[in-house]
Design a protein around this motif. Structure first.
Motif, PDB file in Angstrom:
ATOM      1  N   LEU A 124       0.786  -1.197  -0.120  1.00 43.44           N
ATOM      2  CA  LEU A 124       0.150   0.100  -0.068  1.00 43.44           C
ATOM      3  C   LEU A 124       0.785   1.315  -0.163  1.00 43.44           C
ATOM      4  CD1 LEU A 124      -2.850  -1.019   2.414  1.00 43.44           C
ATOM      5  CD2 LEU A 124      -3.120  -0.972  -0.026  1.00 43.44           C
ATOM      6  N   VAL A 125       2.007   1.099   0.471  1.00 45.68           N
ATOM      7  CA  VAL A 125       2.917   2.346   0.610  1.00 45.68           C
ATOM      8  C   VAL A 125       3.349   2.903  -0.805  1.00 45.68           C
ATOM      9  CG1 VAL A 125       5.278   3.131   1.096  1.00 45.68           C
ATOM     10  CG2 VAL A 125       3.972   1.866   2.780  1.00 45.68           C
ATOM     11  N   ASN A 126       3.757   1.774  -1.844  1.00 43.64           N
ATOM     12  CA  ASN A 126       3.914   2.459  -3.209  1.00 43.64           C
ATOM     13  C   ASN A 126       2.599   2.748  -4.096  1.00 43.64           C
ATOM     14  OD1 ASN A 126       6.673   2.019  -3.124  1.00 43.64           O
ATOM     15  ND2 ASN A 126       6.819   0.009  -4.295  1.00 43.64           N
ATOM     16  N   HIS A 127       1.440   2.041  -3.251  1.00 49.94           N
ATOM     17  CA  HIS A 127       0.071   2.531  -4.116  1.00 49.94           C
ATOM     18  C   HIS A 127      -0.151   3.974  -3.796  1.00 49.94           C
ATOM     19  CE1 HIS A 127      -4.158   2.242  -5.219  1.00 49.94           C
ATOM     20  NE2 HIS A 127      -4.345   2.807  -4.021  1.00 49.94           N
ATOM     21  N   TYR A 128       0.104   4.367  -2.553  1.00 53.62           N
ATOM     22  CA  TYR A 128      -0.230   5.621  -2.312  1.00 53.62           C
ATOM     23  C   TYR A 128       0.755   6.746  -2.634  1.00 53.62           C
ATOM     24  CZ  TYR A 128      -4.375   4.075   0.400  1.00 53.62           C
ATOM     25  OH  TYR A 128      -5.611   3.644   0.682  1.00 53.62           O
ATOM     26  N   LEU A 129       1.971   6.274  -2.746  1.00 50.68           N
ATOM     27  CA  LEU A 129       3.002   7.031  -3.440  1.00 50.68           C
ATOM     28  C   LEU A 129       2.690   7.339  -4.892  1.00 50.68           C
ATOM     29  CD1 LEU A 129       6.400   5.568  -1.987  1.00 50.68           C
ATOM     30  CD2 LEU A 129       5.165   7.972  -1.657  1.00 50.68           C
ATOM     31  N   GLY A 130       2.041   6.436  -5.518  1.00 52.10           N
ATOM     32  CA  GLY A 130       1.719   6.490  -7.098  1.00 52.10           C
ATOM     33  C   GLY A 130       0.475   7.540  -7.084  1.00 52.10           C
ATOM     34  N   VAL A 131      -0.561   7.165  -6.213  1.00 49.35           N
ATOM     35  CA  VAL A 131      -1.521   8.395  -6.242  1.00 49.35           C
ATOM     36  C   VAL A 131      -1.038   9.641  -6.233  1.00 49.35           C
ATOM     37  CG1 VAL A 131      -3.693   8.709  -4.829  1.00 49.35           C
ATOM     38  CG2 VAL A 131      -3.170   6.377  -5.359  1.00 49.35           C
ATOM     39  N   LEU A 132      -0.035   9.851  -5.305  1.00 49.15           N
ATOM     40  CA  LEU A 132       0.284  11.211  -5.057  1.00 49.15           C
ATOM     41  C   LEU A 132       1.366  11.916  -6.124  1.00 49.15           C
ATOM     42  CD1 LEU A 132       1.207  11.131  -1.314  1.00 49.15           C
ATOM     43  CD2 LEU A 132      -0.660  12.145  -2.194  1.00 49.15           C
ATOM     44  N   GLY A 133       1.670  10.831  -7.104  1.00 44.91           N
ATOM     45  CA  GLY A 133       2.286  11.098  -8.166  1.00 44.91           C
ATOM     46  C   GLY A 133       4.039  11.026  -7.961  1.00 44.91           C
ATOM     47  N   LEU A 134       4.223  10.310  -6.999  1.00 45.53           N
ATOM     48  CA  LEU A 134       5.543  10.043  -6.624  1.00 45.53           C
ATOM     49  C   LEU A 134       6.047   8.546  -7.215  1.00 45.53           C
ATOM     50  CD1 LEU A 134       5.549  11.197  -3.015  1.00 45.53           C
ATOM     51  CD2 LEU A 134       6.333  12.430  -4.790  1.00 45.53           C
ATOM     52  N   PRO A 135       7.251   8.438  -7.065  1.00 44.60           N
ATOM     53  CA  PRO A 135       7.714   7.110  -7.517  1.00 44.60           C
ATOM     54  C   PRO A 135       7.013   5.799  -6.912  1.00 44.60           C
ATOM     55  CG  PRO A 135       9.562   8.571  -7.397  1.00 44.60           C
ATOM     56  CD  PRO A 135       8.399   9.390  -6.966  1.00 44.60           C
ATOM     57  N   ASP A 136       6.463   5.098  -7.575  1.00 41.97           N
ATOM     58  CA  ASP A 136       5.715   3.869  -7.253  1.00 41.97           C
ATOM     59  C   ASP A 136       6.232   2.633  -7.224  1.00 41.97           C
ATOM     60  OD1 ASP A 136       5.172   3.809  -9.593  1.00 41.97           O
ATOM     61  OD2 ASP A 136       2.937   3.670  -9.530  1.00 41.97           O
ATOM     62  N   ASP A 137       7.616   2.427  -7.673  1.00 42.13           N
ATOM     63  CA  ASP A 137       8.374   1.355  -8.007  1.00 42.13           C
ATOM     64  C   ASP A 137       9.446   0.898  -6.854  1.00 42.13           C
ATOM     65  OD1 ASP A 137       9.814   3.249  -8.878  1.00 42.13           O
ATOM     66  OD2 ASP A 137      10.103   2.285 -10.770  1.00 42.13           O
ATOM     67  N   ILE A 138       9.305   1.668  -5.743  1.00 42.62           N
ATOM     68  CA  ILE A 138      10.461   1.542  -4.757  1.00 42.62           C
ATOM     69  C   ILE A 138      10.344   0.228  -4.351  1.00 42.62           C
ATOM     70  CG2 ILE A 138      11.486   2.545  -2.785  1.00 42.62           C
ATOM     71  CD1 ILE A 138      10.238   5.076  -3.522  1.00 42.62           C
ATOM     72  N   GLN A 139      11.679  -0.536  -4.231  1.00 42.41           N
ATOM     73  CA  GLN A 139      11.694  -1.952  -3.786  1.00 42.41           C
ATOM     74  C   GLN A 139      12.178  -1.657  -2.218  1.00 42.41           C
ATOM     75  OE1 GLN A 139      10.700  -4.572  -5.262  1.00 42.41           O
ATOM     76  NE2 GLN A 139       9.999  -2.939  -6.756  1.00 42.41           N
ATOM     77  N   TRP A 140      11.313  -1.415  -1.354  1.00 43.77           N
ATOM     78  CA  TRP A 140      11.579  -1.011   0.215  1.00 43.77           C
ATOM     79  C   TRP A 140      12.233  -2.117   0.835  1.00 43.77           C
ATOM     80  CZ3 TRP A 140      11.326   3.861   1.607  1.00 43.77           C
ATOM     81  CH2 TRP A 140      10.331   4.691   0.850  1.00 43.77           C
ATOM     82  N   THR A 141      11.880  -3.357   0.393  1.00 44.22           N
ATOM     83  CA  THR A 141      12.787  -4.488   1.137  1.00 44.22           C
ATOM     84  C   THR A 141      13.899  -5.369   0.254  1.00 44.22           C
ATOM     85  OG1 THR A 141      10.929  -6.199   0.184  1.00 44.22           O
ATOM     86  CG2 THR A 141      10.425  -5.026   2.128  1.00 44.22           C
ATOM     87  N   THR A 142      14.299  -5.012  -0.424  1.00 45.02           N
ATOM     88  CA  THR A 142      15.038  -5.690  -1.305  1.00 45.02           C
ATOM     89  C   THR A 142      16.369  -4.848  -1.791  1.00 45.02           C
ATOM     90  OG1 THR A 142      13.706  -5.538  -3.419  1.00 45.02           O
ATOM     91  CG2 THR A 142      13.687  -7.549  -2.129  1.00 45.02           C
ATOM     92  N   ASP A 143      16.069  -3.507  -2.072  1.00 41.09           N
ATOM     93  CA  ASP A 143      17.081  -2.531  -2.483  1.00 41.09           C
ATOM     94  C   ASP A 143      17.533  -1.486  -1.381  1.00 41.09           C
ATOM     95  OD1 ASP A 143      16.884  -3.507  -4.891  1.00 41.09           O
ATOM     96  OD2 ASP A 143      15.711  -2.345  -5.672  1.00 41.09           O
ATOM     97  N   THR A 144      18.852  -1.438  -1.345  1.00 39.67           N
ATOM     98  CA  THR A 144      19.446  -0.172  -0.539  1.00 39.67           C
ATOM     99  C   THR A 144      19.540   0.882  -1.504  1.00 39.67           C
ATOM    100  OG1 THR A 144      21.740  -0.896  -0.854  1.00 39.67           O
ATOM    101  CG2 THR A 144      20.557  -1.700   1.223  1.00 39.67           C
ATOM    102  N   PRO A 145      19.442   2.090  -0.674  1.00 39.66           N
ATOM    103  CA  PRO A 145      19.315   2.566   0.487  1.00 39.66           C
ATOM    104  C   PRO A 145      17.589   2.507   1.007  1.00 39.66           C
ATOM    105  CG  PRO A 145      19.368   4.668  -0.551  1.00 39.66           C
ATOM    106  CD  PRO A 145      19.660   3.470  -1.515  1.00 39.66           C
ATOM    107  N   ALA A 146      16.935   2.166   0.128  1.00 42.41           N
ATOM    108  CA  ALA A 146      15.192   1.985   0.499  1.00 42.41           C
ATOM    109  C   ALA A 146      15.200   1.173   1.616  1.00 42.41           C
ATOM    110  CB  ALA A 146      14.612   1.749  -0.659  1.00 42.41           C
ATOM    111  N   ALA A 147      15.981  -0.052   1.698  1.00 40.45           N
ATOM    112  CA  ALA A 147      15.468  -0.920   3.060  1.00 40.45           C
ATOM    113  C   ALA A 147      16.130  -0.377   4.057  1.00 40.45           C
ATOM    114  CB  ALA A 147      16.340  -2.357   2.712  1.00 40.45           C
TER     115      ALA A 147
END
Length: 284
Positions: A124-147
């Protein structure tokens, strides 16, 4: 003091001594023979060409990264919340409960909840980021520094309530007469905060800094449940590696050696914190 000493010796002192004894052996819980190896387990951790050494120091680095990112936020954000909650307004007890509520959740609940919310594909985090027009393909659990940011922000959301309550108790212990005297002397809000609030919070701040530092350095559940140490063990902390070494690979001797090195590092960090607070107290 006898009852306390019995509990202390049974559940603290004896396990420490037993753990030190284990660290001096090639201790595999599946093998009946556990030969004495002396300091070999410790030497292995300092061998750059060994198996456990590079993995351990990578885990210590991950622990340091998480601690450096989380501790400042867990000191500042709860203080701001406590300052807000210390004011007089309608429904403040409800707001206090709302901020503290996440802290009563277990790490399993927090980890599984946020693993779903932060999923790079269906979260849902990426979903709502997309709704706000922000990048919605962030891999929060598998890429750094997002992780790293995922682990840090989840931890702040989960635990800030505890520190906020401690700060709030400290704020309520500061005599109101000090603020009144500061106002009479013409001090503005920032000056009152700097010269009255911060000195009054010094004993509380020492506890908060030290406990937050230790808790962050012992982070395990969030990394295990949200990122599983990914990517490539970059978010695998020291406690994660110790648990994996001892409970999955059954190398209890090596795991115990890692634990004592981590404990020494935390003792040194705590000593530095106490030294800094003592010097500032003496300067005043």
């Amino acid at each position: 003091m006898a009852p306390y000493l019995v509990l202390f010796l049974t559940f603290v002192a004896a396990p420490i001594v037993y753990g030190l004894w284990i660290s001096l052996h090639a201790w595999d819980i599946n093998v009946p023979v556990k030969p004495f190896v002396g300091l070999d387990n410790y030497q292995e951790l300092f061998d750059p060409n060994g198996v456990d050494g590079p993995r351990f120091w990578q885990a210590m680095r991950a622990t340091g990264v998480f601690t450096a990112m989380s501790v400042p936020l867990l000191l500042v954000v709860p203080l701001l919340v406590a300052l807000l909650m210390n004011g007089k307004f309608r429904g403040r007890n409800l707001y206090r409960a709302v901020y503290f509520a996440p802290y009563v959740l277990g790490v399993a609940v927090v980890g599984l909840l946020w693993r779903f919310l932060l999923d790079g594909n269906i979260g849902l985090v990426n979903h709502y980021l997309g709704v706000l027009g922000l990048p919605d393909d962030i891999q929060w659990t598998t890429d750094t520094p997002a992780a790293w940011w995922a682990l840090v922000l989840v931890t702040v959301w989960w635990t800030l309530g505890f520190n906020a309550v401690i700060y709030l108790a400290g704020l309520q212990d500061i005599p109101a007469e000090l603020y009144e005297s500061a106002r009479v002397d013409g001090a503005n809000a920032w000056q009152r905060f700097r010269h009255v609030t911060l000195p009054g919070l010094r004993p509380v701040a020492l506890f908060v800094v030290n406990s937050t530092l230790l808790a962050s350095a012992n982070m395990f559940g969030q990394s295990y449940l949200i990122t599983a140490g990914a990517p490539a063990d970059e978010t695998k902390t020291a406690i994660y590696l110790i648990a994996e070494t001892g409970l999955r690979r059954f190398e209890m001797g090596s795991a115990s050696a890692m634990s004592f090195l981590l404990a020494l590092a935390l003792m040194a960090a705590s000593a530095v914190v106490f030294r800094i607070f003592r010097e500032r107290q003496e300067d005043r």
